[in-house]
Scaffold this motif. Structure first.
Motif, short mmCIF file in Angstrom:
data_model
loop_
_atom_site.label_atom_id
_atom_site.label_comp_id
_atom_site.label_asym_id
_atom_site.label_seq_id
_atom_site.Cartn_x
_atom_site.Cartn_y
_atom_site.Cartn_z
N TYR A 1 87.23 70.87 73.79
CA TYR A 1 86.01 70.96 72.99
C TYR A 1 85.87 69.64 72.24
CZ TYR A 1 85.29 76.06 73.49
OH TYR A 1 85.03 77.32 73.97
N MET A 2 84.64 69.12 72.19
CA MET A 2 84.45 67.81 71.59
C MET A 2 83.11 67.71 70.87
SD MET A 2 84.93 64.07 73.37
CE MET A 2 83.53 64.22 74.50
N PRO A 3 83.14 67.38 69.57
CA PRO A 3 81.89 67.09 68.87
C PRO A 3 81.45 65.66 69.15
CG PRO A 3 83.73 66.99 67.33
CD PRO A 3 84.31 67.35 68.67
N LEU A 4 80.20 65.49 69.53
CA LEU A 4 79.67 64.15 69.79
C LEU A 4 79.11 63.59 68.49
CD1 LEU A 4 77.96 64.76 73.26
CD2 LEU A 4 80.33 64.15 72.73
N ASP A 5 80.03 63.24 67.59
CA ASP A 5 79.68 62.85 66.24
C ASP A 5 79.71 61.34 66.03
OD1 ASP A 5 82.39 62.51 66.48
OD2 ASP A 5 82.94 63.75 64.76
N ASN A 6 79.66 60.58 67.13
CA ASN A 6 79.76 59.13 67.04
C ASN A 6 78.83 58.52 68.07
OD1 ASN A 6 80.71 56.74 66.01
ND2 ASN A 6 82.64 56.77 67.12
N VAL A 7 77.74 57.94 67.59
CA VAL A 7 76.76 57.33 68.49
C VAL A 7 77.38 56.12 69.18
CG1 VAL A 7 74.51 56.16 68.59
CG2 VAL A 7 74.84 58.12 67.06
N ARG B 1 80.42 54.62 64.34
CA ARG B 1 79.09 54.00 64.33
C ARG B 1 79.10 52.59 64.90
NH1 ARG B 1 77.19 54.34 58.24
NH2 ARG B 1 79.39 53.85 57.88
N ASN B 2 80.13 52.23 65.65
CA ASN B 2 80.32 50.82 65.98
C ASN B 2 80.97 50.62 67.33
OD1 ASN B 2 80.14 48.08 65.49
ND2 ASN B 2 81.84 48.01 64.04
N ASP C 1 87.15 57.17 74.77
CA ASP C 1 86.98 56.23 73.67
C ASP C 1 86.02 56.79 72.62
OD1 ASP C 1 88.65 54.33 74.73
OD2 ASP C 1 87.07 52.94 75.35
N GLY C 2 86.24 56.43 71.37
CA GLY C 2 85.27 56.66 70.32
C GLY C 2 85.17 58.06 69.78
N LEU C 3 85.88 59.00 70.38
CA LEU C 3 85.74 60.40 70.02
C LEU C 3 87.11 61.07 70.02
CD1 LEU C 3 82.73 60.97 72.40
CD2 LEU C 3 82.53 61.05 69.91
N SER D 1 67.29 57.76 66.09
CA SER D 1 67.27 57.21 64.75
C SER D 1 67.63 55.72 64.77
CB SER D 1 68.27 57.96 63.86
OG SER D 1 68.52 57.26 62.66
N GLN D 2 67.00 54.98 63.92
CA GLN D 2 67.33 53.56 63.77
C GLN D 2 68.17 53.30 62.51
OE1 GLN D 2 66.39 51.28 66.20
NE2 GLN D 2 65.77 53.16 67.23
N SER D 3 68.66 54.37 61.90
CA SER D 3 69.37 54.25 60.63
C SER D 3 70.78 53.72 60.84
CB SER D 3 69.44 55.61 59.93
OG SER D 3 70.29 55.55 58.80
N TRP D 4 71.21 52.81 59.95
CA TRP D 4 72.58 52.32 59.98
C TRP D 4 73.57 53.43 59.64
CZ3 TRP D 4 73.30 46.68 57.86
CH2 TRP D 4 72.46 45.81 58.56
N ARG D 5 73.10 54.52 59.09
CA ARG D 5 74.00 55.64 58.82
C ARG D 5 74.44 56.32 60.11
NH1 ARG D 5 70.78 58.93 54.23
NH2 ARG D 5 69.06 58.26 55.57
N ASP D 6 73.69 56.10 61.19
CA ASP D 6 74.05 56.68 62.49
C ASP D 6 74.74 55.67 63.41
OD1 ASP D 6 72.98 59.13 61.76
OD2 ASP D 6 71.00 58.64 62.55
N GLU D 7 74.28 54.43 63.38
CA GLU D 7 74.89 53.39 64.22
C GLU D 7 74.60 52.02 63.64
OE1 GLU D 7 75.40 52.19 68.90
OE2 GLU D 7 73.45 52.92 68.26
N TYR D 8 75.63 51.17 63.62
CA TYR D 8 75.45 49.80 63.15
C TYR D 8 74.65 48.99 64.16
CZ TYR D 8 79.08 50.75 59.67
OH TYR D 8 79.81 51.27 58.63
N PRO D 9 73.92 47.98 63.69
CA PRO D 9 73.19 47.12 64.63
C PRO D 9 74.16 46.20 65.38
CG PRO D 9 73.03 46.25 62.42
CD PRO D 9 73.75 47.56 62.30
N ILE D 10 73.62 45.53 66.37
CA ILE D 10 74.43 44.59 67.15
C ILE D 10 75.06 43.55 66.22
CG2 ILE D 10 72.43 43.11 67.62
CD1 ILE D 10 73.68 42.57 70.39
N PRO D 11 76.34 43.23 66.39
CA PRO D 11 76.96 42.20 65.54
C PRO D 11 76.31 40.83 65.75
CG PRO D 11 78.61 43.49 66.72
CD PRO D 11 77.30 43.85 67.31
#
Length: 542
Positions: free
Chosen positions: A482-488, A91-92, A438-440, A515-525
Motif C-alpha cells: 500500500y502506498m500513499p502518493l504524497d510526493n509530486v 517536493r523535489n 524512488d521518492g515514496l 497546482s503550481q504551488s511550491w507547497r506541492d512541488e519546487y520549481p526547476i533548480p
C-alpha cells in the motif's frame, strides 16, 4: 515625523519576528571529486571509481530535515550521476539523480545537489546510477539521525558501524556493460565485499560488554545476501527509516537495495569473531568475512566460518513476515509511527506489476508488463516541465500484465497526487526479484505464492507491517504494498538487480498535480543541467 519612524520600525520588527519564527534547518556542505583509481577488492588490480580518492565513498551523516549541499566534480571520461537510495526528496524529484529526472554530469564538469532529508531518519546509501558504474564503486553509506528531542526506542549505542556489503565482479564495468548490450547476461559474481574489502579485510573493533549498531546495506548487483556475526545475536531496530519491533535474529536475509539496522552486544569471551556475508538463493554459495575484534582480545579469528541458509525460501519468508513496525516508537516526528492507520484506508486503484525476461530483436531484455524501458534522449522530468513533445507519453505502460510479447517503450505510468494505491508485484520467474521505488515509502502488506487474486487480500497485515522503499518478491510468488502518493514528481520504479534494471526492468510513475504551488512541488533548480531536446532552454531567474 517621530510617529512615522516609530511605525516603520514596528513593521521592520514585525518582519524580523515573522522570519525569525521560521528558523531554517541546518546546512551541511560536501565537495566530491569523482575519479578513476586502482583498487584491489578481491586481490586483483581493477579500475575503480573513487570519490575523494575513497572506495567505498565517504560516509554522509545528517540529522532529520538537514539540507545537504553536495558539489560533484566529474573527472571521469564519461557522464556520471549519483542517486540516493531511500531519500524521498520531498517536493523535489529534481534531485533524484537518475536519468529520468536529471541530465548526467558531463566529463570535466560539475553539478551541485541540493537535498533535504525532510522528515526522514534511518539507514540508506548512495550509488552511481548510469552505465553499470555501480560495478566500479562510487557508492557509500548515508545515515540520518533523529533530532535530539525525538525519543529513540533504544539506548544510544557505544558505536555505529556502516556495513556496505554485496557481490562483486573482477571484470571491468565497461566490459560488463558491453556484455549486456550485446544480449548476454552477467556472469556469476567473483566474490563478495564488506566495506570494499574481501576475506577478513575489514575489522570492527568493540569493547566487551558494550552494544553497537550495525547498519547493513546490500549494495550488490545481482544477489541477495545473508548477514551474521559468529556467536552473537542481532536485535533488529530499524529498516529503511522505520523503527521495528526489536526481535532477535541469528542471521538476516538482506535483498538487493535493502538496508537494516541491528544492535549487537559484545557479550562473548574476549576474542575475535567472524562477521559473515554469504549469497542467498544461489546454487554456488559465495562467502566473505570481516572481523569483530574485542579490544581486549589476544586471540585471532580462526576455525570454520558459521554456515548460513542457502536455497531455503520458507525461512526467508518467515523472517520477512516477522519484521513488524514498532507502533509506539516515534519516527522523524514526535508522534508514534502507528498514528497513521495505513490499513484503514481503502486504495483508490490497484496496479499489478509483472516482471519478465523477453528476447527483443534477438537480444536479452527485461520487462515490466511486457514493456522493456527504453532510455529517451531527454530526461522525462525536463520534457514534462518544458512540454517537449515526443519524448514520452503518460500511459505508455499498462497498469496490469498483458501477457503479450515484449517490446521497447519509454514507459511512464500516470497517477494523481494524494492517491492511495495498492501495487502487486507478480513474479512468475524462478528467481527472487527485488523492487525499489524512488521518492515514496510503502507498507509491505502481504507475501504469497502463485497468482495474486482479490482473495489474497484476506492474508494482508493491515496493522503493523513495516514501511520501507525496497521489497523482495520470492520466486513464483507475489508481494503486495500500500502506498500513499504524497510526493509530486517523476519517480523511478525499478528492479534492484542491476542487469535487469539496465536492460529495461524499470518504469516511471508520474505523480501529478495541476497546482503550481511550491507547497506541492519546487520549481526547476536554477543550476539544473539541460541536455537532449531541453538544451538551449532556460531554468528560472531566481
Amino acid at each position: 515625523m517621530r510617529h512615522c519612524i516609530t511605525l516603520s520600525s514596528f513593521f521592520v520588527l514585525l518582519l524580523f519576528l515573522l522570519h525569525g519564527a521560521e528558523c531554517e534547518d541546518p546546512y551541511r556542505f560536501f565537495t566530491w571529486k569523482v575519479t578513476y583509481g586502482d583498487i584491489y577488492p578481491l586481490g586483483v588490480k581493477q579500475t575503480g571509481i573513487l570519490i575523494n580518492g575513497q572506495f567505498p565513498g565517504p560516509h554522509i551523516d545528517a540529522v532529520t530535515n538537514d539540507n545537504l549541499v553536495i558539489s560533484v566534480f566529474n573527472y571521469l571520461r564519461e557522464p556520471f550521476l549519483i542517486s540516493w537510495n531511500g531519500l524521498q526528496h520531498r517536493r523535489n524529484s529534481w534531485q533524484d539523480g537518475v536519468f529520468g529526472t536529471n541530465c548526467p554530469i558531463p566529463p570535466r564538469k560539475n553539478f551541485t545537489y541540493n537535498l533535504q532529508v525532510k522528515d526522514q531518519i534511518g539507514t540508506y546509501f548512495y550509488f552511481p546510477s548510469l552505465g553499470m558504474q555501480k560495478a566500479a564503486g562510487a557508492f557509500g553509506s548515508l545515515r540520518i539521525w533523529s533530532r535530539p528531542k525525538i525519543p529513540v526506542p533504544f539506548p544510544s549505542p557505544a558505536g555505529d558501524f556502516p556495513v556496505l556489503a554485496g557481490d562483486w565482479f573482477k571484470t571491468d564495468y565497461r566490459r560488463l556493460r558491453r556484455l549486456l548490450e550485446n544480449g548476454h547476461n552477467l556472469p556469476f559474481p567473483d566474490g563478495l565485499l564488506i566495506n570494499g574489502r574481501g576475506w577478513n579485510g575489514y575489522t570492527f573493533t568493540v569493547d566487551q560488554g558494550k552494544t553497537y549498531r550495525f547498519r547493513i546495506s546490500n549494495v550488490g548487483l545481482t544477489t541477495s545476501i545473508n548477514f551474521r556475526i559468529q556467536g552473537h545475536k542481532m536485535k533488529l531496530v530499524e529498516v529503511e527509516g522505520s523503527h521495528t519491533l526489536q526481535n532477535m535474529y541469528s542471521s538476516l536475509d538482506i535483498h538487493l537495495g535493502q538496508s537494516y539496522s541491528v544492535l549487537v552486544t559484545a557479550d562473548q569471551p574476549p576474542q575475535d569473531y567472524y562477521v559473515v556475508v554469504s549469497t542467498r538463493f544461489t546454487r554456488r554459495v559465495l562467502t566473505t568475512t570481516a572481523v569483530l575484534h574485542y579490544s581486549n582480545s589476544f586471540k585471532v579469528v580462526s576455525g570454520p566460518v558459521p554456515v548460513g541458509p542457502t536455497l531455503d525460501v520458507a525461512s526467508s519468508i518467515s523472517q520477512a513476515r516477522s519484521i513488524r513496525w514498532n507502533l509506539t516508537a516515534s519516527g522523524p516526528r514526535p508522534n508514534p509511527q502507528g498514528s497513521y492507520h495505513y490499513g484503514m484506508i481503502k486504495p483508490s486503484r490497484t496496479i499489478m506489476v509483472a516482471n519478465s525476461a523477453p528476447f527483443i530483436n534477438g537480444k536479452q531484455r527485461y520487462a515490466v508488463n511486457s514493456v522493456s524501458y527504453q532510455q529517451p534522449d531527454t530526461p522525462l522530468k525536463l520534457a514534462d516541465y518544458f512540454n517537449i513533445p515526443g519524448v514520452f507519453y503518460v500511459g505508455s505502460i499498462p497498469s496490469y500484465p498483458t501477457g503479450g510479447n515484449g517490446y521497447l517503450q519509454t514507459s511512464v505510468m500516470g497517477a494523481n497526487f494524494r492517491e492511495y494505491v495498492e501495487i502487486v508485484f507478480q513474479n512468475w520467474e524462478n528467481t527472487l526479484q527485488s523492487w525499489h521505488i524512488d521518492g515514496l515509502s510503502f507498507w509491505v502488506v502481504g507475501f504469497g505464492s502463485g497468482q495474486w487474486t482479490a482473495a489474497s487480500r484476506d492474508s494482508y497485515n493491515l496493522r503493523d507491517t513495516v514501511a520501507r522503499c525496497t521489497t523482495q518478491v520470492y520466486p513464483r510468488s507475489w508481494t503486495a504494498i500500500y502506498m500513499p502518493l504524497d510526493n509530486v514528481g517523476m519517480w523511478n520504479i525499478r528492479s534492484e538487480n542491476w542487469a535487469r534494471q539496465y536492460l529495461g526492468q524499470q518504469f516511471y510513475l508520474r505523480v501529478y498535480t495541476g497546482s503550481q504551488s511550491w507547497r506541492d512541488e519546487y520549481p526547476i533548480p536554477r543550476n539544473a543541467l539541460l541536455c537532449g531536446r531541453a538544451r538551449g532552454r532556460h531554468t528560472r531567474p531566481f
